[in-house]
Design an enzyme around this catalytic site. Structure first.
Site, PDB file in Angstrom:
ATOM      1  N   GLY A 151      10.491  -2.875  20.795  1.00  0.00           N
ATOM      2  CA  GLY A 151      10.964  -1.626  20.202  1.00  0.00           C
ATOM      3  C   GLY A 151      10.186  -1.286  18.949  1.00  0.00           C
ATOM      4  N   ASP A 190       5.828  -5.692  20.117  1.00  0.00           N
ATOM      5  CA  ASP A 190       5.177  -6.504  21.162  1.00  0.00           C
ATOM      6  C   ASP A 190       3.982  -5.811  21.825  1.00  0.00           C
ATOM      7  OD1 ASP A 190       6.860  -4.688  22.483  1.00  0.00           O
ATOM      8  OD2 ASP A 190       7.526  -6.115  23.995  1.00  0.00           O
ATOM      9  N   GLU A 239       4.296   5.238  20.840  1.00  0.00           N
ATOM     10  CA  GLU A 239       5.576   5.264  21.566  1.00  0.00           C
ATOM     11  C   GLU A 239       5.516   6.184  22.785  1.00  0.00           C
ATOM     12  OE1 GLU A 239       7.914   3.215  21.364  1.00  0.00           O
ATOM     13  OE2 GLU A 239       7.397   2.216  19.487  1.00  0.00           O
ATOM     14  N   CYS A 254      16.447   5.264  23.864  1.00  0.00           N
ATOM     15  CA  CYS A 254      16.298   5.934  22.560  1.00  0.00           C
ATOM     16  C   CYS A 254      17.350   7.012  22.360  1.00  0.00           C
ATOM     17  CB  CYS A 254      14.903   6.538  22.439  1.00  0.00           C
ATOM     18  SG  CYS A 254      14.642   7.987  23.487  1.00  0.00           S
TER      19      CYS A 254
HETATM   20 ZN   LIG Z   1      13.212   7.338  25.160  1.00  0.00          ZN
END
Ligand SMILES: [Zn+2]
Length: 399
Positions: A151, A190, A239, A254
């Protein structure tokens, strides 16, 4: 000099020092001449800094290199004795602790299950795992601690913004762990750690622009721009998993709907299979879980597809369309030399690749697509470990 501590790094620290130490770690044994060529630094700067790094015990001189006329160069490599660090990799189901050195030799490894644990419990397990690795040190103190977390994170602050595998929201990991262990702490997402490791240690390190797309329980990416990880102004670049590919799509971790992650991650794959079986479609997957659809995991779908199960294979093809769209979007925005697809989903590569490549070809602009290589990697966690070691080594010099 017998110990390396924070004062040493304050004196020794700097951008060029971090550049040289990581170049030696990644490519060593390497000559000073080659370091100068690769870093663009002058020969006297390289000689001066490497002398300092040898004195602090972070690197050492190595065997004489290949004789090619003239003087034989002395090569440099990481000093595996004095570069111990503790790395914690928090994955979707487990927390793995490593005692590892700058030469990437794993000295100890420990693993704990984190499934069904509350967020606070995972945080205390993190501290316990670090303490456990700490007690394993072979006489040499650890230089620092690195934490890989899923995340979005703000690396500079060491803040985990939200992490689906731990349930954390705005957890100041760096602050908490530094306070307890009195060592420098570095936190990285990560996917970005994976991108760094795949880039600097793989066959792609001479490429300047690449995007590493990781598709596992979630979806993320690491962007290499001009040979460096691009973090973005607010430390949140990459992202891609939360770009919308279907406005009416399912809910994402999210909070939005129809993100790429909600359409094409392993979790999305499981959800699609569960839905189809609930509607009465037949699949080997239901036999594997003895009819308990809540027990369906990605491994069942991979296994069923391997046995020729039509539903499993068609679901891989469904997901492949969205991964293809994600890759096409990356290609259109960045026009990179390479897109490397990694993460758990690569296990289903043979069921997805044709569909994926077809979609990429259709959706990416020809001018962008023609110069991009698309490859797959199944080295995700190993790459992430290499990447975080780089982050730690760089970080201790730049603090
Ligand atoms: Zn999302």
């Amino acid at each position: 000099m017998d110990g390396i501590n924070e004062t040493t790094f304050k004196i020794a620290g700097g951008v060029n020092e971090s550049l040289i130490v990581n170049m030696i770690r990644r490519r060593g044994p390497i000559s000073r001449v080659d370091i100068a060529k690769l870093t663009g630094l002058t020969a006297p700067t390289v000689t001066n800094i490497s002398g300092k790094l040898i004195e602090y015990g972070l690197i050492q001189e190595y065997m004489v290199g290949e004789y090619s006329g003239g003087r034989r160069p002395v090569l440099l490599k990481a000093n595996s004795e004095k570069t111990n660090m503790i790395i914690i990799d928090i994955r979707s189901k487990e927390m793995v602790g490593y005692l590892i050195n700058g030469g990437l030799e794993i000295k100890e490894e420990t693993c704990h299950d984190i499934q069904n644990l509350k967020p606070e419990k995972i945080l205390s397990l993190l501290e316990d795992t670090i303490a456990e690795c700490h007690s394993l040190e072979d006489g040499q103190l650890a230089l620092a601690i690195g934490i890989i977390v899923r995340g979005p994170v703000m690396s500079q602050e060491g803040l985990s913004l939200f992490s689906p595998s731990t349930g954390w929201h705005n957890v100041p990991l760096k602050y908490i762990v530094e306070k307890r262990f009195q060592l420098p702490v570095f936190v990285e997402n990560d996917m970005r750690a994976m991108a760094l490791g795949a880039y600097h240690y793989g066959p792609y390190r001479d490429i300047k622009n690449a995007v590493f797309l990781g598709v596992g329980g979630g979806i993320g990416s690491g962007i290499i721009f001009n040979g460096e990880l691009y973090r973005g102004f607010g430390d949140s670049a990459g992202e891609i998993g939360h770009t919308v590919v279907d406005v009416d799509g399912p809910l994402c971790s999210c909070g939005n709907h129809g993100c790429l992650e909600a359409m094409a991650s392993e979790l999305a794959l499981v959800n699609k299979v569960v839905q189809s079986i609930s509607k009465g479609e037949k699949s080997l997957v239901s036999e594997m879980v003895k009819g308990d659809i809540t027990a369906i995991r990605p491994k069942h779908i991979y296994a069923a597809a391997e046995e020729g199960d039509e539903l499993a294979i068609s679901m891989f093809q469904h997901v492949a369309q969205y991964i293809g769209m994600g890759v096409a979007n990356i290609i259109n925005i960045f026009n990179p030399q390479l897109v490397l697809v990694g993460g758990g989903i690569v296990k289903g590569r043979k069921f997805m690749e044709d569909t994926m490549m077809q979609v990429i070809k259709e959706r990416a602009l020809a001018s962008c697509y023609s110069s991009t290589r698309i490859e797959f990697s199944s080295e995700g966690r190993k790459d992430a470990l290499k990447g975080i070691v780089d982050v730690v080594m760089e970080g201790i010099f730049l603090r």
